[in-house]
Design an enzyme around this catalytic site. Sequence first.
Site, PDB file in Angstrom:
ATOM      1  N   ILE A  69      -4.645   9.773  11.410  1.00 27.49           N
ATOM      2  CA  ILE A  69      -3.720  10.372  10.440  1.00 27.49           C
ATOM      3  C   ILE A  69      -4.524  10.850   9.221  1.00 27.49           C
ATOM      4  O   ILE A  69      -5.406  10.122   8.737  1.00 27.49           O
ATOM      5  CB  ILE A  69      -2.676   9.321   9.972  1.00 27.49           C
ATOM      6  CG1 ILE A  69      -2.008   8.615  11.165  1.00 27.49           C
ATOM      7  CG2 ILE A  69      -1.675   9.948   9.012  1.00 27.49           C
ATOM      8  CD1 ILE A  69      -1.026   9.407  11.966  1.00 27.49           C
ATOM      9  N   ASN A 119       2.015  -2.181   5.459  1.00 28.81           N
ATOM     10  CA  ASN A 119       1.206  -0.977   5.662  1.00 28.81           C
ATOM     11  C   ASN A 119      -0.203  -1.097   5.089  1.00 28.81           C
ATOM     12  O   ASN A 119      -1.138  -0.522   5.649  1.00 28.81           O
ATOM     13  CB  ASN A 119       1.932   0.220   5.014  1.00 28.81           C
ATOM     14  CG  ASN A 119       1.015   1.410   4.834  1.00 28.81           C
ATOM     15  OD1 ASN A 119       0.727   2.140   5.782  1.00 28.81           O
ATOM     16  ND2 ASN A 119       0.501   1.604   3.619  1.00 28.81           N
ATOM     17  N   TYR A 143     -12.116  -4.339  12.000  1.00 32.20           N
ATOM     18  CA  TYR A 143     -10.880  -3.546  11.877  1.00 32.20           C
ATOM     19  C   TYR A 143     -10.108  -3.540  13.193  1.00 32.20           C
ATOM     20  O   TYR A 143      -8.899  -3.805  13.226  1.00 32.20           O
ATOM     21  CB  TYR A 143     -11.234  -2.118  11.456  1.00 32.20           C
ATOM     22  CG  TYR A 143     -10.035  -1.211  11.255  1.00 32.20           C
ATOM     23  CD1 TYR A 143      -9.277  -1.264  10.096  1.00 32.20           C
ATOM     24  CD2 TYR A 143      -9.660  -0.286  12.235  1.00 32.20           C
ATOM     25  CE1 TYR A 143      -8.187  -0.434   9.907  1.00 32.20           C
ATOM     26  CE2 TYR A 143      -8.565   0.552  12.055  1.00 32.20           C
ATOM     27  CZ  TYR A 143      -7.826   0.474  10.886  1.00 32.20           C
ATOM     28  OH  TYR A 143      -6.740   1.302  10.704  1.00 32.20           O
ATOM     29  N   GLY A 202       0.834  -1.202   0.000  1.00 30.05           N
ATOM     30  CA  GLY A 202       0.000   0.000   0.000  1.00 30.05           C
ATOM     31  C   GLY A 202       0.867   1.249   0.000  1.00 30.05           C
ATOM     32  O   GLY A 202       0.553   2.237   0.672  1.00 30.05           O
ATOM     33  N   THR A 254      -8.392  -6.889  13.898  1.00 27.40           N
ATOM     34  CA  THR A 254      -7.186  -7.156  13.082  1.00 27.40           C
ATOM     35  C   THR A 254      -6.012  -6.356  13.609  1.00 27.40           C
ATOM     36  O   THR A 254      -4.880  -6.844  13.640  1.00 27.40           O
ATOM     37  CB  THR A 254      -7.382  -6.811  11.587  1.00 27.40           C
ATOM     38  OG1 THR A 254      -7.703  -5.423  11.418  1.00 27.40           O
ATOM     39  CG2 THR A 254      -8.468  -7.674  10.965  1.00 27.40           C
ATOM     40  N   LYS A 255      -6.254  -5.127  14.040  1.00 23.89           N
ATOM     41  CA  LYS A 255      -5.151  -4.283  14.489  1.00 23.89           C
ATOM     42  C   LYS A 255      -4.621  -4.749  15.846  1.00 23.89           C
ATOM     43  O   LYS A 255      -3.426  -4.644  16.117  1.00 23.89           O
ATOM     44  CB  LYS A 255      -5.587  -2.820  14.516  1.00 23.89           C
ATOM     45  CG  LYS A 255      -5.863  -2.258  13.120  1.00 23.89           C
ATOM     46  CD  LYS A 255      -4.625  -2.321  12.234  1.00 23.89           C
ATOM     47  CE  LYS A 255      -4.835  -1.738  10.852  1.00 23.89           C
ATOM     48  NZ  LYS A 255      -3.613  -1.778  10.029  1.00 23.89           N
TER      49      LYS A 255
HETATM   50  N1  LIG Z   1      -5.276   6.945   8.400  1.00 20.32           N
HETATM   51  C1  LIG Z   1      -5.308   6.663   9.700  1.00 20.32           C
HETATM   52  O1  LIG Z   1      -5.798   7.447  10.535  1.00 20.32           O
HETATM   53  C2  LIG Z   1      -4.695   5.395  10.215  1.00 20.32           C
HETATM   54  C3  LIG Z   1      -4.542   5.268  11.599  1.00 20.32           C
HETATM   55  C4  LIG Z   1      -3.967   4.119  12.100  1.00 20.32           C
HETATM   56  C5  LIG Z   1      -3.561   3.115  11.248  1.00 20.32           C
HETATM   57  N2  LIG Z   1      -3.723   3.249   9.906  1.00 20.32           N
HETATM   58  C6  LIG Z   1      -3.268   2.155   9.050  1.00 20.32           C
HETATM   59  O2  LIG Z   1      -2.273   2.634   8.166  1.00 20.32           O
HETATM   60  C7  LIG Z   1      -2.330   1.897   6.950  1.00 20.32           C
HETATM   61  C8  LIG Z   1      -2.464   2.867   5.788  1.00 20.32           C
HETATM   62  O3  LIG Z   1      -3.645   3.643   5.966  1.00 20.32           O
HETATM   63  P1  LIG Z   1      -3.967   4.916   5.078  1.00 20.32           P
HETATM   64  O4  LIG Z   1      -4.795   5.807   5.916  1.00 20.32           O
HETATM   65  O5  LIG Z   1      -2.740   5.443   4.451  1.00 20.32           O
HETATM   66  O6  LIG Z   1      -4.925   4.248   3.976  1.00 20.32           O
HETATM   67  P2  LIG Z   1      -5.348   4.753   2.525  1.00 20.32           P
HETATM   68  O7  LIG Z   1      -5.081   6.196   2.378  1.00 20.32           O
HETATM   69  O8  LIG Z   1      -6.716   4.222   2.317  1.00 20.32           O
HETATM   70  O9  LIG Z   1      -4.308   3.959   1.562  1.00 20.32           O
HETATM   71  C9  LIG Z   1      -4.353   2.563   1.542  1.00 20.32           C
HETATM   72  C10 LIG Z   1      -3.238   2.011   0.688  1.00 20.32           C
HETATM   73  O10 LIG Z   1      -3.267   0.585   0.787  1.00 20.32           O
HETATM   74  C11 LIG Z   1      -3.429   0.016  -0.496  1.00 20.32           C
HETATM   75  N3  LIG Z   1      -4.232  -1.181  -0.392  1.00 20.32           N
HETATM   76  C12 LIG Z   1      -5.512  -1.303   0.047  1.00 20.32           C
HETATM   77  N4  LIG Z   1      -5.896  -2.596   0.008  1.00 20.32           N
HETATM   78  C13 LIG Z   1      -4.834  -3.299  -0.457  1.00 20.32           C
HETATM   79  C14 LIG Z   1      -4.605  -4.653  -0.721  1.00 20.32           C
HETATM   80  N5  LIG Z   1      -5.546  -5.573  -0.523  1.00 20.32           N
HETATM   81  N6  LIG Z   1      -3.397  -5.026  -1.194  1.00 20.32           N
HETATM   82  C15 LIG Z   1      -2.429  -4.110  -1.412  1.00 20.32           C
HETATM   83  N7  LIG Z   1      -2.580  -2.803  -1.181  1.00 20.32           N
HETATM   84  C16 LIG Z   1      -3.773  -2.404  -0.707  1.00 20.32           C
HETATM   85  C17 LIG Z   1      -4.062   1.102  -1.347  1.00 20.32           C
HETATM   86  O11 LIG Z   1      -3.774   0.861  -2.715  1.00 20.32           O
HETATM   87  P3  LIG Z   1      -4.886   1.187  -3.893  1.00 20.32           P
HETATM   88  O12 LIG Z   1      -5.116   2.662  -3.882  1.00 20.32           O
HETATM   89  O13 LIG Z   1      -4.227   0.696  -5.136  1.00 20.32           O
HETATM   90  O14 LIG Z   1      -6.110   0.417  -3.532  1.00 20.32           O
HETATM   91  C18 LIG Z   1      -3.366   2.339  -0.783  1.00 20.32           C
HETATM   92  O15 LIG Z   1      -2.063   2.455  -1.313  1.00 20.32           O
HETATM   93  C19 LIG Z   1      -3.499   0.926   7.099  1.00 20.32           C
HETATM   94  O16 LIG Z   1      -3.034  -0.328   7.539  1.00 20.32           O
HETATM   95  C20 LIG Z   1      -4.342   1.568   8.179  1.00 20.32           C
HETATM   96  O17 LIG Z   1      -5.124   0.623   8.866  1.00 20.32           O
HETATM   97  C21 LIG Z   1      -4.287   4.364   9.367  1.00 20.32           C
END
Ligand SMILES: NC(=O)c1ccc[n+]([C@@H]2O[C@H](COP(=O)([O-])OP(=O)(O)OC[C@H]3O[C@@H](n4cnc5c(N)ncnc54)[C@H](OP(=O)(O)O)[C@@H]3O)[C@@H](O)[C@H]2O)c1
Length: 258
Positions: free
Chosen positions: A195, A89, A162, A11, A165-166
């Site tokens: 974030i 990620n 969710y 990701g 899993t976390k």
């Molecule tokens: N944002 C927050 O507040 C937050 C807080 C805590 C933890 N997190 C964790 O941080 C990580 C990234 O979150 P984010 O907010 O950056 O998410 P995001 O903006 O939705 O981006 C998700 C990324 O993951 C890719 N992805 C989704 N499903 C996938 C799959 N099955 N296989 C491979 N790639 C996949 C997407 O690619 P495509 O665009 O090609 O689908 C994109 O590059 C996640 O694990 C999330 O749970 C986020």
Amino acid sequence: MMQTRAAIVTGGSRGIGRAIALELARLGYAVVVNYATRPDAADEVVSEIKAAGGEAVAVQGNVASAIDRDILVDRTMAEFDRIDALVNNAGITSQGRKDILEATEESWDLVFDTNLKGPFFLSQRVAKEMIRLLARNRITDGKIINISSVSGYAVSTNRADYCMTKAAIGMMTKLFAQRLADDGITVFEICPGVIESDMTAPVKDKYDRLIAEGIWPIRRWGRPDDVAKAVAAVVSDCFPFSTGERINVDGGFHIRRL
Ligand SMILES: NC(=O)c1ccc[n+]([C@@H]2O[C@H](COP(=O)([O-])OP(=O)(O)OC[C@H]3O[C@@H](n4cnc5c(N)ncnc54)[C@H](OP(=O)(O)O)[C@@H]3O)[C@@H](O)[C@H]2O)c1
């Protein structure tokens, strides 16, 4: 001659993963920018890295798929003949954010496959590859970094799958840390708070209000770069006597108070 280290960022095309990919490239890593559905976003990250003189390649692959995970690792080896770091990620939130009493098996399966099964079996595959690379003296150490979430301990009853899993990513980190320490591979959990990203865009108003009210001590949104800096610290060996460690990047949200 010292060769360029290589990292896989799942990701890596958007949000937090994008910032991690760019930061690793700045540190001199050749970066495999994995994505699932949006090649445009991944290509943009690769172009930015190359424009700055770095090495990167975009690799499509759904982390939930065993075949795609194999392609991701095989392609990394074919391109760079090494994997020094894996950043698990990629992740998705609960489908439809349904109340726990209405939660569906469809969302459960999708979220568990993407957020837990994918990182688990990708870590397993990459760890075996790293062990072979270490035996060849092709790499000097290995790092596996798992991106969890404050949702691993703070309940949201409309995102049960969710959250679970976390929470499990924390245990996964310790399991691999224990198993791989003797092999020269360390494993870390980075635990972001809220974030700014596409994932949190739908709940922006809610968090704007909660942040203003002081839900966590540092009154601002987290930024993808905040998480990327923690990844940089880990791969730069700022924690040489640590493994299985959780690093909170949450503005202090984990502090309990009275
Ligand atoms: N944002 C927050 O507040 C937050 C807080 C805590 C933890 N997190 C964790 O941080 C990580 C990234 O979150 P984010 O907010 O950056 O998410 P995001 O903006 O939705 O981006 C998700 C990324 O993951 C890719 N992805 C989704 N499903 C996938 C799959 N099955 N296989 C491979 N790639 C996949 C997407 O690619 P495509 O665009 O090609 O689908 C994109 O590059 C996640 O694990 C999330 O749970 C986020």
